[in-house]
Design an enzyme around this catalytic site. Sequence first.
Site, PDB file in Angstrom:
ATOM      1  CG  ASP A 147      12.106 100.369 -26.409  1.00 50.45           C
ATOM      2  OD1 ASP A 147      10.790 100.858 -26.433  1.00 50.45           O
ATOM      3  OD2 ASP A 147      12.805 100.930 -25.652  1.00 50.45           O
ATOM      4  NE  ARG A 197      15.091 104.992 -23.721  1.00 49.68           N
ATOM      5  CZ  ARG A 197      15.398 105.295 -22.376  1.00 49.68           C
ATOM      6  NH1 ARG A 197      16.274 106.020 -21.903  1.00 49.68           N
ATOM      7  NH2 ARG A 197      14.385 104.714 -21.331  1.00 49.68           N
TER       8      ARG A 197
HETATM    9  O1  F6P Z   1      13.294 100.999 -22.582  1.00 53.79           O
HETATM   10  C1  F6P Z   1      11.889 100.561 -22.700  1.00 53.79           C
HETATM   11  C2  F6P Z   1      11.234 101.986 -22.568  1.00 53.79           C
HETATM   12  O2  F6P Z   1       9.696 101.335 -22.700  1.00 53.79           O
HETATM   13  C3  F6P Z   1      11.470 102.880 -23.514  1.00 53.79           C
HETATM   14  O3  F6P Z   1      10.549 102.764 -24.755  1.00 53.79           O
HETATM   15  C4  F6P Z   1      10.811 104.340 -22.982  1.00 53.79           C
HETATM   16  O4  F6P Z   1      11.719 105.323 -23.452  1.00 53.79           O
HETATM   17  C5  F6P Z   1      11.220 104.061 -21.633  1.00 53.79           C
HETATM   18  O5  F6P Z   1      11.280 102.449 -21.190  1.00 53.79           O
HETATM   19  C6  F6P Z   1      10.559 104.725 -20.689  1.00 53.79           C
HETATM   20  O6  F6P Z   1      10.520 104.112 -19.329  1.00 53.79           O
HETATM   21  P1  F6P Z   1      10.255 105.020 -17.853  1.00 53.79           P
HETATM   22  O7  F6P Z   1       9.090 106.000 -17.943  1.00 53.79           O
HETATM   23  O8  F6P Z   1       9.728 103.907 -17.134  1.00 53.79           O
HETATM   24  O9  F6P Z   1      11.628 105.402 -17.454  1.00 53.79           O
END
Ligand code: F6P
Length: 341
Positions: free
Chosen positions: A127, A171
């Site tokens: 991110d 996010r």
């Molecule tokens: O923080 C990194 C990230 O890739 C965010 O962009 C995303 O919201 C989140 O991880 C999703 O991660 P997971 O689906 O593995 O919980």
Amino acid sequence: MRIGVLTGGGDCPGLNAVIRAAVRKGEQTYGHSFIGFRDGWKGPLEGLTMPLDVAATRGILPRGGTILGSSRTNPIGVDGGIEQIRSNLSELGVDALIAIGGEDTLGVATRLSAEGLPVVGVPKTIDNDLGATDYTFGFDTAVQIAVDAIDRLHTTAESHHRVLIVEVMGRHAGWIALHSGLAGGANVILIPERPFDIAQVCEYIEHRFASHYSPIVVVAEGALPAEGTMALQDQGVDAFGHVRLGGIGAVLEREIGDRTGKEARATVLGHVQRGGTPTAYDRVLATRFGLHAIDAVHEGESGVMVALRGTDILRVPLADATRELKTVSLERYEEVEVFFG
Ligand code: F6P
């Protein structure tokens, strides 16, 4: 010295390059030994380990993911978690930890170092939203993956005269959307920092069709409509209390279809953005972070994180790493608006 290494949070291309560099220099130059902790903070918390030496890291430079495994386990939320980690580290003869992670993992590292456990942090997140470093490895790879997808979506959008919506990760910060949308020639980019007006989005779309091209909308998963303009569904939360996002693409698909009468389809890139081999840029950055992290541990530092400033790698207080999220400024967003519509 015996040094423990862990990778926490969402995985990210380049994690293995950090591990390899720290172990190579630590063993070869300084004569240290290593122990791998499995699955993020779950490893030190539950004493889950694996052997880690130069032989174990051979060939991992171009490999995505992490040989150590990862998790979103939060030991601060576990009763007696910190004491448990302290006692496991002492039992295993670990003198210092290298914690490779994003906001949450480094938040735990900050707390542990304040409690007297020697920890050096390495920033990681696709991110790119950690305030204390100019870039994090993994971001360049994620953007490249998104741009490759956008390039492909342009041609199929043209053939079918459709609106194609690309939902990317991010996010709280819209860096992946901003960079991939700019590099991929998107006609609208929607980011969490700037609540969008669906009527304006549809205007851009109509305008694009009027010039006989099919619009591409890039939307960050955390993008939100301006208050009171569109309804969104409720979602679950993870161990750090973050809402599990995903779904804004589908919402836009319906809304744009209804409002413009054009066929709209969403592609959710999801975890594809985190998988596979890192770009050369990310391999170099991750390797440099690993080398500087082991130097810091060797010099007896604790409570610091390695960070990129310009082209230099510096050490910054771990607390700074998580103090402020680096989000897209209004100026950066306005810079790209000239390409909308
Ligand atoms: O923080 C990194 C990230 O890739 C965010 O962009 C995303 O919201 C989140 O991880 C999703 O991660 P997971 O689906 O593995 O919980």
